[in-house]
Design an enzyme around this catalytic site. Structure first.
Site, PDB file in Angstrom:
ATOM      1  N   CYS A 147       1.002  -1.315   0.292  1.00  0.00           N
ATOM      2  CA  CYS A 147       0.164  -0.019   0.080  1.00  0.00           C
ATOM      3  C   CYS A 147       1.017   1.051  -0.419  1.00  0.00           C
ATOM      4  O   CYS A 147       0.556   2.503  -0.153  1.00  0.00           O
ATOM      5  CB  CYS A 147      -1.002  -0.055   0.971  1.00  0.00           C
ATOM      6  N   HIS A 169      -3.079   6.880   0.914  1.00  0.00           N
ATOM      7  CA  HIS A 169      -3.829   6.119   0.120  1.00  0.00           C
ATOM      8  C   HIS A 169      -4.933   6.165   1.148  1.00  0.00           C
ATOM      9  O   HIS A 169      -5.027   6.949   2.745  1.00  0.00           O
ATOM     10  CB  HIS A 169      -2.455   5.325   1.003  1.00  0.00           C
ATOM     11  N   ASN A 211      -9.588  -0.165  -0.931  1.00  0.00           N
ATOM     12  CA  ASN A 211      -8.623   0.149  -0.803  1.00  0.00           C
ATOM     13  C   ASN A 211      -7.896  -0.632  -2.472  1.00  0.00           C
ATOM     14  O   ASN A 211      -8.034  -2.084  -1.954  1.00  0.00           O
ATOM     15  CB  ASN A 211      -8.417  -0.834  -0.056  1.00  0.00           C
TER      16      ASN A 211
END
Length: 323
Positions: free
Chosen positions: A111, A250, A280
């Site tokens: 991520c 993020h 996500n």
């Protein structure tokens, strides 16, 4: 001044939408997911690979930058879900774009991948080695998700891209802070498929090729390390949090981002989110969010943008950018 700036942005996500109601079968529900994660739905691939998503996002970024694939010197692809373990997924994208004059390689920081890839691109440009670098964050986490587990609610598929180019103007990337702490490597991982535990009938039957996550460890780490990195980055650049116009982070969960914003004193209205529609998308989150913010006309000349991410490893990073 020798610097690097974002000359174009692009993004792409699969058309297939999976709403929260789908996850009632694994003991979750729409109300809990929206309250704790901020997610209403996510895009899930029905056959498109990571390189497919990355290629389409890259094409959109090139168009936005008014460049062609022949103008690109380097392709850096941040992904945790490459089409194959080898060769790099960036090689697939290079072929798709016919960018045969460009060097291409992957970065694996999950991520945090986009921030790590951007920082790498900027160093190549500042050194004078390259003038136009295509940075892509792309993942198809649907392929490493056990859809019978509750943590299947977290992720979606998507890709974002940006062209980073040389400039002598007073704009672009101001500074970066990158971090890694390998002691957290087991809190989010894919147990099998590498040299430590090669693929076998047993690993497949045991579901060891799906990601495994300690959600509480992810939450606690994120709300601890990201604010510290933000404050250190701003302090060493003599920038106050009040001078930051936009935070493009993020997209881990709404609760994580709310906690980070509160800790550093950033008004929530300056934090850009799209997890309600995409969940996500790992490496894709920051470049997708940047593309949407850019295309919506929300960025003005001189605006200060704060990028921030945390991912498996542990990895985390922050960046400061002048639009």
């Amino acid at each position: 001044m020798n610097n690097a700036y974002i000359s174009g942005t692009g993004s792409y996500a699969p058309e297939n939408i999976v709403p929260n109601d789908y996850f009632e079968k694994v003991g979750s529900n729409d109300a809990w997911i929206q309250k704790n994660l901020g997610i209403k739905e996510r895009r899930i691939s029905t056959g498109e690979t990571t390189s497919d998503l990355a290629t389409k996002a890259a094409q959109n970024a090139l168009k936005n930058a008014s460049l062609t694939a022949k103008d690109i010197d380097l392709i850096i692809l941040a992904t945790a879900t490459p089409d194959k373990l080898a060769p790099s997924c960036a090689c697939f994208v290079q072929e798709n774009l016919e960018a045969f004059d460009a060097v291409a390689f992957d970065i694996s920081a999950v991520c945090s991948g986009a921030v790590f890839a951007i920082a790498t691109a900027v160093q190549f440009i500042k050194s004078g080695m390259y003038k136009n670098v295509l940075v892509i964050g792309a993942d198809t986490f649907s392929n490493i998700t056990d859809w019978d587990r509750r943590d299947s609610v977290f992720f979606g598929d998507g890709a974002g891209a940006m062209v980073i180019s040389h400039t002598t103007e007073d704009k672009g990337f101001q500074d970066f802070l990158l971090h890694t702490d390998g002691r957290g490597k087991d809190a989010w991982n894919i147990p099998a498929g590498g040299s430590l535990q090669p693929a076998s009938e047993e690993t497949v039957n045991d579901g060891l090729h799906y990601f495994q996550m300690d959600g509480q460890a992810v939450f606690q780490t994120a709300i601890d390390v990201v604010p510290k990195s933000i404050n250190e980055l701003l302090d060493r650049n003599k920038v106050s949090i009040d001078q930051v116009d936009h935070m493009i982070p993020h997209q881990p969960s709404i609760r994580i981002l709310q906690s980070i914003a509160e800790t550093v004193g950033l008004p929530w209205e300056k934090v850009h989110t799209n997890m309600d529609r995409y969940a996500n998308t790992s490496g894709g989150t920051i470049p997708i969010m940047l593309d949407e913010t850019n295309k919506n006309g929300l960025l003005k000349k001189g605006d200060l943008i704060l990028f921030a991410a945390v991912g498996a490893g542990w990895t985390w990073g922050t960046a400061l950018y002048k639009w």
